[in-house]
Design an enzyme around this catalytic site. Structure first.
Site, mmCIF file in Angstrom:
data_model
loop_
_atom_site.group_PDB
_atom_site.id
_atom_site.type_symbol
_atom_site.label_atom_id
_atom_site.label_comp_id
_atom_site.label_asym_id
_atom_site.label_seq_id
_atom_site.Cartn_x
_atom_site.Cartn_y
_atom_site.Cartn_z
ATOM 1 N N GLU A 145 0.802 -1.241 0.000
ATOM 2 C CA GLU A 145 0.000 0.000 0.000
ATOM 3 C C GLU A 145 0.830 1.284 0.000
ATOM 4 O OE1 GLU A 145 -3.947 -1.409 2.440
ATOM 5 O OE2 GLU A 145 -2.187 -0.970 3.626
HETATM 6 C C1 TNX Z 1 -4.414 -3.831 4.788
HETATM 7 S S1 TNX Z 1 -2.783 -6.234 4.525
HETATM 8 C C2 TNX Z 1 -3.131 -3.629 5.253
HETATM 9 C C3 TNX Z 1 -2.924 -3.204 6.644
HETATM 10 C C4 TNX Z 1 -4.220 -2.999 7.355
HETATM 11 C C5 TNX Z 1 -5.175 -4.101 6.986
HETATM 12 C C6 TNX Z 1 -6.460 -4.058 7.746
HETATM 13 C C7 TNX Z 1 -1.735 -5.218 4.264
HETATM 14 C C8 TNX Z 1 -0.499 -5.725 3.690
HETATM 15 N N1 TNX Z 1 -2.004 -3.935 4.549
HETATM 16 O O1 TNX Z 1 -2.140 -2.039 6.675
HETATM 17 O O2 TNX Z 1 -3.980 -2.987 8.716
HETATM 18 O O3 TNX Z 1 -5.439 -4.015 5.624
HETATM 19 O O4 TNX Z 1 -7.219 -5.205 7.525
#
Ligand code: TNX
Length: 526
Positions: free
Chosen positions: A338
């Site tokens: 992300e």
């Molecule tokens: C996505 S999963 C994220 C996290 C969040 C999560 C909440 C991932 C690699 N990144 O930063 O905490 O969703 O479900």
């Protein structure tokens, strides 16, 4: 002919006999090992229809003088002592004892299928656990606990009797990597909470504890060369609470505790995104040279390290060097997810360079599936959480996949609409949904050969204490453990659900606050 006194005596004898029969039936003597509710389900179980009884004088005998095996014997003794009240002396022995003991030996397991395999043979006289490695013995010890009555898990002395059904178990894992992740950044959890979480993994034969040590809301591992990371960057958490961090000593204590349970710690430093806590701690890490404010909300994707600045790589090298020296396991997790405000043309060379740094410090890289956009080093593992294209791109570069699909394996997803904690962006994950899938067929183009294993992450934006952790983790964790351990062909929900139901008593005995899903036939007798 018998006289009146004789006939009275005979009658009394009959009454005593009937009473003995009634009492022993009431104790539900186990006599079929194959009907015990073992999770994860072993590869093979045969029964011989009798039982072994653990008694006040039962010793734990360990073949040879190996310190490590003696320690496993002591661990077993410590597990069984509080509820049985027995002494359970641990002794080294040169040859196999004849009767009345639990015997641990490294003389090899029946099928010899890898590092964690074990064989357990229970007869009326002896419980014999053999393996080729201490890890195998440790996994087998968990099986011994699970085939004793659930009361074995209670913290205070119980009546017993402590009977174990006789037969043979041959067992080994389907995948070599079976783990769970705890996000200690969004909310901080202290050493004792992490140890309890580790106990849960050990009980279900999992072997990896992934700690998400840094994110926008907090930096949780002391780095001596950049002290402000924890002094400032660890000082808060989601909601504005006081946060916290592990000193290097505390982290070492966690790593050792995990090691004693044959669990590898995988530390994660998430980058280049999810870095606000670092950016708040050091102005020089920001492209504009200005420190960011601490962040206590739950948005994602707004922060990035300055990928064009040399100081950024000096920083990463310092962090990875210190972390690698504290971490005996082979992996360092670099996050990589992300990074919405990092341009792709910056992201790719960044990930390439960070892989170099990790490898230079003698470790293997794991990253979230987005890292497949970069050129993956041999041995890099992509953790597939969302994007199947990324997973395929990783495999086509020869990388292995760690399976954590959010809509199946995320422990922070709510069970259903009524769940108060957690999120539901990837859907609701009832206990059957979490169990009913096969990593080897989940993504087209990716098969068992490409997969190292499975991991269930617990993100903690909404989770603030150990009771809440327990509620999200149980009863789903045993299912993920079984997906990792038991071959897909031997698993089905209908059968699993009854075994899981029996573990309700064990959760209770261990003081675990769990979600009592209506789909599971819970048995909480006694
Ligand atoms: C996505 S999963 C994220 C996290 C969040 C999560 C909440 C991932 C690699 N990144 O930063 O905490 O969703 O479900």
């Amino acid at each position: 002919m018998i006289n009146k006194r004789q006939s009275q005596a005979l009658r009394a004898l009959i009454v005593i006999f009937v009473l003995i029969v009634l009492v022993s039936c009431g104790q539900k003597t186990p006599s079929d090992l194959s009907k015990e509710s073992i999770i994860p389900k072993p590869v093979s179980v045969t029964t011989t229809g009798e039982y072994f009884t653990l008694r006040p004088g039962t010793d734990i005998s360990v073949q040879g003088e190996s310190e490590e095996v003696l320690k496993i014997g002591q661990y077993l003794a410590d597990r069984l002592k509080p509820s049985t009240g027995f002494k359970l002396n641990v002794k080294a022995t040169a040859k196999e004892p004849k009767r009345g003991v639990i015997y641990l030996t490294l003389s090899g397991s029946g099928q010899n299928s890898g590092d964690e395999s074990y064989e357990l043979i229970v007869t009326r006289k002896l419980v014999k656990l053999s393996a080729t490695t201490p890890a195998g013995l440790f996994r087998g010890v968990q099986t011994i606990a699970q085939i004793l009555p659930a009361g074995i898990e209670l913290p205070a002395k119980q009546e017993g009797p402590w009977k174990i059904a006789t037969g043979t178990i041959n067992d080994y894992p389907n995948y070599s990597y079976r783990g769970a992740m705890l996000d200690v950044s969004r909310h901080f959890f202290g050493v004792d909470d992490v140890k309890r979480f580790t106990d849960f993994l050990a009980y279900y034969k999992m072997n990896v504890l992934h700690l998400h040590l840094s994110d926008d809301q907090g930096w949780r591992i002391e780095i001596k060369s950049w002290p402000n990371l924890t002094i400032h960057g660890g000082s808060t958490q989601v909601g504005g609470g006081k946060g916290g961090f592990y000193t290097q000593e505390q982290y070492t204590d966690i790593v050792q505790y995990a090691k004693d349970h044959y669990i590898t710690v995988v530390p994660e430093i998430d980058m280049p995104g999810h870095t606000n806590a670092a950016l708040a701690s050091s102005a020089e890490l920001n492209c504009d040279g200005k420190a960011r404010e601490l962040y206590t909300g739950t948005d994602v994707g707004f922060s990035t390290l300055c990928t064009g600045n040399e100081i950024t790589y000096k920083f990463i090298d310092d962090v990875i060097r210190e972390l690698a020296s504290l971490t005996p396991g082979p992996y360092i997790h670099i996050g990589g997810d992300e990074s919405h405000v990092t341009k792709t043309e910056d992201y790719i060379p960044f990930i390439n360079r960070v892989q170099e740094i990790v490898v230079a410090h003698g470790k293997q890289v794991i990253g979230w599936d987005e890292i497949a956009l970069a050129s993956l080093k041999p041995n890099t593992i992509a953790q597939c959480w969302a994007n199947e294209k990324n997973a395929n791109a990783a495999v086509s570069q020869g990388a292995k996949i760690l399976m954590s699909p959010a809509r199946k394996a995320y422990l922070d997803m709510q069970y259903d609409r009524s769940t108060k904690l957690g999120l539901h962006w990837a859907g609701y994950i009832e206990v059957d949904v979490g169990y009913n899938w096969d990593p080897a067929t989940f993504i087209s183009g990716i098969s068992k050969d490409n997969i190292v294993g499975i991991e269930a992450p617990l993100w903690t934006e909404t989770i603030t204490n150990i009771d809440e952790i327990e509620y999200m983790v149980f009863p789903r964790l045993p299912g993920y453990a079984e997906i990792g351990w038991t071959p897909a062909a031997s698993r089905n929900w209908e059968e699993y659900m009854t075994r899981l139901g029996k573990h309700g008593e064990r959760f209770k005995a261990m003081g675990i606050d769990y979600y009592q899903s209506k789909l599971v036939p819970w048995s909480e007798a006694k």
